[in-house]
Design a protein around this motif. Structure first.
Motif, PDB file in Angstrom:
ATOM      1  N   LEU A 169       0.834  -1.207   0.000  1.00  0.00           N
ATOM      2  CA  LEU A 169       0.000   0.000   0.000  1.00  0.00           C
ATOM      3  C   LEU A 169       0.869   1.257   0.000  1.00  0.00           C
ATOM      4  O   LEU A 169       0.563   2.236  -0.689  1.00  0.00           O
ATOM      5  N   PHE A 170       1.952   1.217   0.754  1.00  0.00           N
ATOM      6  CA  PHE A 170       2.847   2.371   0.785  1.00  0.00           C
ATOM      7  C   PHE A 170       3.491   2.592  -0.582  1.00  0.00           C
ATOM      8  O   PHE A 170       3.629   3.744  -1.033  1.00  0.00           O
ATOM      9  N   ASP A 171       3.888   1.515  -1.251  1.00  0.00           N
ATOM     10  CA  ASP A 171       4.513   1.654  -2.570  1.00  0.00           C
ATOM     11  C   ASP A 171       3.576   2.354  -3.548  1.00  0.00           C
ATOM     12  O   ASP A 171       4.007   3.199  -4.348  1.00  0.00           O
ATOM     13  N   ARG A 172       2.298   2.011  -3.493  1.00  0.00           N
ATOM     14  CA  ARG A 172       1.312   2.659  -4.361  1.00  0.00           C
ATOM     15  C   ARG A 172       1.191   4.144  -4.022  1.00  0.00           C
ATOM     16  O   ARG A 172       1.122   4.991  -4.913  1.00  0.00           O
ATOM     17  N   TYR A 173       1.135   4.419  -2.732  1.00  0.00           N
ATOM     18  CA  TYR A 173       1.046   5.819  -2.299  1.00  0.00           C
ATOM     19  C   TYR A 173       2.282   6.591  -2.752  1.00  0.00           C
ATOM     20  O   TYR A 173       2.168   7.698  -3.292  1.00  0.00           O
ATOM     21  N   GLU A 174       3.455   6.021  -2.539  1.00  0.00           N
ATOM     22  CA  GLU A 174       4.698   6.702  -2.879  1.00  0.00           C
ATOM     23  C   GLU A 174       4.774   7.009  -4.373  1.00  0.00           C
ATOM     24  O   GLU A 174       5.191   8.104  -4.777  1.00  0.00           O
ATOM     25  N   ALA A 175       4.351   6.057  -5.207  1.00  0.00           N
ATOM     26  CA  ALA A 175       4.376   6.278  -6.659  1.00  0.00           C
ATOM     27  C   ALA A 175       3.420   7.400  -7.058  1.00  0.00           C
ATOM     28  O   ALA A 175       3.770   8.279  -7.861  1.00  0.00           O
ATOM     29  N   SER A 176       2.222   7.399  -6.485  1.00  0.00           N
ATOM     30  CA  SER A 176       1.245   8.458  -6.791  1.00  0.00           C
ATOM     31  C   SER A 176       1.740   9.803  -6.281  1.00  0.00           C
ATOM     32  O   SER A 176       1.564  10.833  -6.940  1.00  0.00           O
ATOM     33  N   LEU A 177       2.351   9.793  -5.105  1.00  0.00           N
ATOM     34  CA  LEU A 177       2.850  11.037  -4.522  1.00  0.00           C
ATOM     35  C   LEU A 177       3.943  11.651  -5.389  1.00  0.00           C
ATOM     36  O   LEU A 177       3.924  12.856  -5.665  1.00  0.00           O
ATOM     37  N   ARG A 178       4.879  10.850  -5.821  1.00  0.00           N
ATOM     38  CA  ARG A 178       5.974  11.380  -6.633  1.00  0.00           C
ATOM     39  C   ARG A 178       5.464  11.961  -7.940  1.00  0.00           C
ATOM     40  O   ARG A 178       5.956  12.997  -8.402  1.00  0.00           O
ATOM     41  N   GLU A 179       4.482  11.311  -8.524  1.00  0.00           N
ATOM     42  CA  GLU A 179       3.897  11.841  -9.756  1.00  0.00           C
ATOM     43  C   GLU A 179       3.234  13.192  -9.503  1.00  0.00           C
ATOM     44  O   GLU A 179       3.404  14.139 -10.285  1.00  0.00           O
ATOM     45  N   LEU A 180       2.511  13.300  -8.394  1.00  0.00           N
ATOM     46  CA  LEU A 180       1.837  14.553  -8.071  1.00  0.00           C
ATOM     47  C   LEU A 180       2.842  15.649  -7.718  1.00  0.00           C
ATOM     48  O   LEU A 180       2.675  16.809  -8.119  1.00  0.00           O
ATOM     49  N   LEU A 181       3.879  15.295  -6.984  1.00  0.00           N
ATOM     50  CA  LEU A 181       4.862  16.295  -6.556  1.00  0.00           C
ATOM     51  C   LEU A 181       5.582  16.930  -7.737  1.00  0.00           C
ATOM     52  O   LEU A 181       6.079  18.059  -7.630  1.00  0.00           O
ATOM     53  N   ASN A 182       5.645  16.237  -8.852  1.00  0.00           N
ATOM     54  CA  ASN A 182       6.292  16.805 -10.039  1.00  0.00           C
ATOM     55  C   ASN A 182       5.595  18.079 -10.502  1.00  0.00           C
ATOM     56  O   ASN A 182       6.186  18.886 -11.220  1.00  0.00           O
ATOM     57  N   ALA A 183       4.327  18.239 -10.095  1.00  0.00           N
ATOM     58  CA  ALA A 183       3.573  19.433 -10.500  1.00  0.00           C
ATOM     59  C   ALA A 183       3.966  20.661  -9.689  1.00  0.00           C
ATOM     60  O   ALA A 183       3.574  21.779 -10.031  1.00  0.00           O
ATOM     61  N   GLY A 184       4.742  20.475  -8.610  1.00  0.00           N
ATOM     62  CA  GLY A 184       5.106  21.602  -7.751  1.00  0.00           C
ATOM     63  C   GLY A 184       5.829  22.710  -8.491  1.00  0.00           C
ATOM     64  O   GLY A 184       5.598  23.898  -8.239  1.00  0.00           O
ATOM     65  N   GLY A 185       6.686  22.329  -9.431  1.00  0.00           N
ATOM     66  CA  GLY A 185       7.439  23.331 -10.178  1.00  0.00           C
ATOM     67  C   GLY A 185       6.592  24.148 -11.127  1.00  0.00           C
ATOM     68  O   GLY A 185       7.033  25.192 -11.611  1.00  0.00           O
ATOM     69  N   GLY A 186       5.361  23.683 -11.406  1.00  0.00           N
ATOM     70  CA  GLY A 186       4.485  24.416 -12.316  1.00  0.00           C
ATOM     71  C   GLY A 186       3.567  25.404 -11.625  1.00  0.00           C
ATOM     72  O   GLY A 186       2.801  26.109 -12.285  1.00  0.00           O
ATOM     73  N   VAL A 187       3.647  25.503 -10.299  1.00  0.00           N
ATOM     74  CA  VAL A 187       2.798  26.433  -9.545  1.00  0.00           C
ATOM     75  C   VAL A 187       3.310  27.851  -9.739  1.00  0.00           C
ATOM     76  O   VAL A 187       4.501  28.114  -9.550  1.00  0.00           O
ATOM     77  N   ARG A 188       2.405  28.766 -10.085  1.00  0.00           N
ATOM     78  CA  ARG A 188       2.823  30.141 -10.343  1.00  0.00           C
ATOM     79  C   ARG A 188       2.102  31.170  -9.471  1.00  0.00           C
ATOM     80  O   ARG A 188       2.571  32.288  -9.344  1.00  0.00           O
ATOM     81  N   ASP A 189       0.958  30.796  -8.884  1.00  0.00           N
ATOM     82  CA  ASP A 189       0.213  31.769  -8.090  1.00  0.00           C
ATOM     83  C   ASP A 189      -0.588  31.043  -7.017  1.00  0.00           C
ATOM     84  O   ASP A 189      -0.526  29.808  -6.894  1.00  0.00           O
ATOM     85  N   VAL A 190      -1.352  31.791  -6.244  1.00  0.00           N
ATOM     86  CA  VAL A 190      -2.119  31.239  -5.139  1.00  0.00           C
ATOM     87  C   VAL A 190      -3.150  30.223  -5.627  1.00  0.00           C
ATOM     88  O   VAL A 190      -3.362  29.183  -4.991  1.00  0.00           O
ATOM     89  N   GLU A 191      -3.788  30.527  -6.749  1.00  0.00           N
ATOM     90  CA  GLU A 191      -4.788  29.599  -7.302  1.00  0.00           C
ATOM     91  C   GLU A 191      -4.163  28.236  -7.596  1.00  0.00           C
ATOM     92  O   GLU A 191      -4.713  27.191  -7.231  1.00  0.00           O
ATOM     93  N   ASP A 192      -2.996  28.256  -8.269  1.00  0.00           N
ATOM     94  CA  ASP A 192      -2.283  27.008  -8.556  1.00  0.00           C
ATOM     95  C   ASP A 192      -1.893  26.299  -7.266  1.00  0.00           C
ATOM     96  O   ASP A 192      -2.013  25.074  -7.156  1.00  0.00           O
ATOM     97  N   ALA A 193      -1.376  27.068  -6.310  1.00  0.00           N
ATOM     98  CA  ALA A 193      -0.902  26.488  -5.055  1.00  0.00           C
ATOM     99  C   ALA A 193      -2.047  25.856  -4.278  1.00  0.00           C
ATOM    100  O   ALA A 193      -1.893  24.780  -3.674  1.00  0.00           O
ATOM    101  N   TRP A 194      -3.200  26.520  -4.275  1.00  0.00           N
ATOM    102  CA  TRP A 194      -4.373  25.979  -3.581  1.00  0.00           C
ATOM    103  C   TRP A 194      -4.758  24.615  -4.166  1.00  0.00           C
ATOM    104  O   TRP A 194      -4.982  23.650  -3.437  1.00  0.00           O
ATOM    105  N   PHE A 195      -4.817  24.536  -5.485  1.00  0.00           N
ATOM    106  CA  PHE A 195      -5.176  23.286  -6.136  1.00  0.00           C
ATOM    107  C   PHE A 195      -4.131  22.207  -5.876  1.00  0.00           C
ATOM    108  O   PHE A 195      -4.462  21.043  -5.591  1.00  0.00           O
ATOM    109  N   PHE A 196      -2.860  22.572  -5.957  1.00  0.00           N
ATOM    110  CA  PHE A 196      -1.767  21.625  -5.743  1.00  0.00           C
ATOM    111  C   PHE A 196      -1.804  21.049  -4.331  1.00  0.00           C
ATOM    112  O   PHE A 196      -1.733  19.825  -4.141  1.00  0.00           O
ATOM    113  N   LEU A 197      -1.951  21.913  -3.336  1.00  0.00           N
ATOM    114  CA  LEU A 197      -1.957  21.452  -1.951  1.00  0.00           C
ATOM    115  C   LEU A 197      -3.214  20.657  -1.630  1.00  0.00           C
ATOM    116  O   LEU A 197      -3.164  19.669  -0.890  1.00  0.00           O
TER     117      LEU A 197
END
Length: 220
Positions: A59-87
């Motif tokens: 279960l952790f391996d699945r979570y970790e894989a999904s998390l890493r994929e989602l975290l890649n979007a962090g560099g694309g955040v440009r404003d509060v709206e993006d940050a709200w959706f990302f978090l």
């Protein structure tokens, strides 16, 4: 209409185990309970997952894989709206695997593999949040000194990681129930983002406050 192929037993075991762990907490769920919930023999369960730790690790391996994929979007955040959706997306993923966070210290003390891998999770979160801050800084949404990036990102990781523990202490009987999930997620996203208030450009700060008011994320 063609019948759907039956789900593989191993997949069903993980789905049911995740649900039970989330509902009752991992320490309170035995392999006997999992077998009974699935209506399979303990031997069938052990054939696929010979030990409870293997269920936890899968279960952790699945979570970790999904998390890493989602975290890649962090560099694309440009404003509060993006940050709200990302978090909010991060909190949703954590919620779907909340047993890890609900019993985090206990799990880490018993499972060496989880202990070492979760250290990597914290580093990945910090790296993604630094990238988010750097992107918002470049776009002019906030102004933050490079010396403040690291401690601010670390503070955000702490709140992100232990938010549901706080929610549980705050309201043990209802905090981790599905009907309270959405408000808990919104509160968490708001409080992580609120750490940026001193650095936000005026219009961005006002927008954050509007978002918190609109979605009810300011409570707690």
């Amino acid at each position: 209409m063609a019948k759907k192929a039956p789900r593989r037993t191993a997949e069903r075991i993980l789905e049911v185990t995740l649900d039970l762990f989330n509902r009752f907490g991992e320490p309170n769920v035995s392999t006997t309970l999992i077998s009974a919930e699935l209506n399979i023999s303990p031997g069938n369960l052990y054939y696929h997952y010979p030990a409870k730790d293997e269920l936890i690790n899968s279960l952790f391996d699945r979570y970790e894989a999904s998390l890493r994929e989602l975290l890649n979007a962090g560099g694309g955040v440009r404003d509060v709206e993006d940050a709200w959706f990302f978090l909010h997306s991060l909190f949703e993923l954590i919620w779907r695997h909340r047993f890890l966070y609900r019993d985090l210290n206990d799990l880490l003390s018993k499972n060496r593999r989880l202990e070492t891998h979760f250290q990597g999770v914290l580093k990945d979160k910090a790296r993604a949040l630094r990238a988010m801050l750097e992107g918002m800084n470049r776009s002019g949404a906030l102004r933050i000194d490079s010396r403040e990036l690291e401690p601010t990102a670390t503070s955000m990781v702490v709140v992100l990681t232990y938010w549901f523990s706080y929610e549980y202490v705050r309201d043990p009987r209802r905090a981790l129930e599905p009907e309270g999930a959405q408000q808990a997620l919104l509160r968490g996203a708001h409080h992580v983002l609120h750490l940026l208030v001193p650095y936000l450009e005026t219009a961005q700060r006002a927008h954050l406050l509007r978002l918190a008011g609109a979605y009810g994320g300011g409570g707690g």
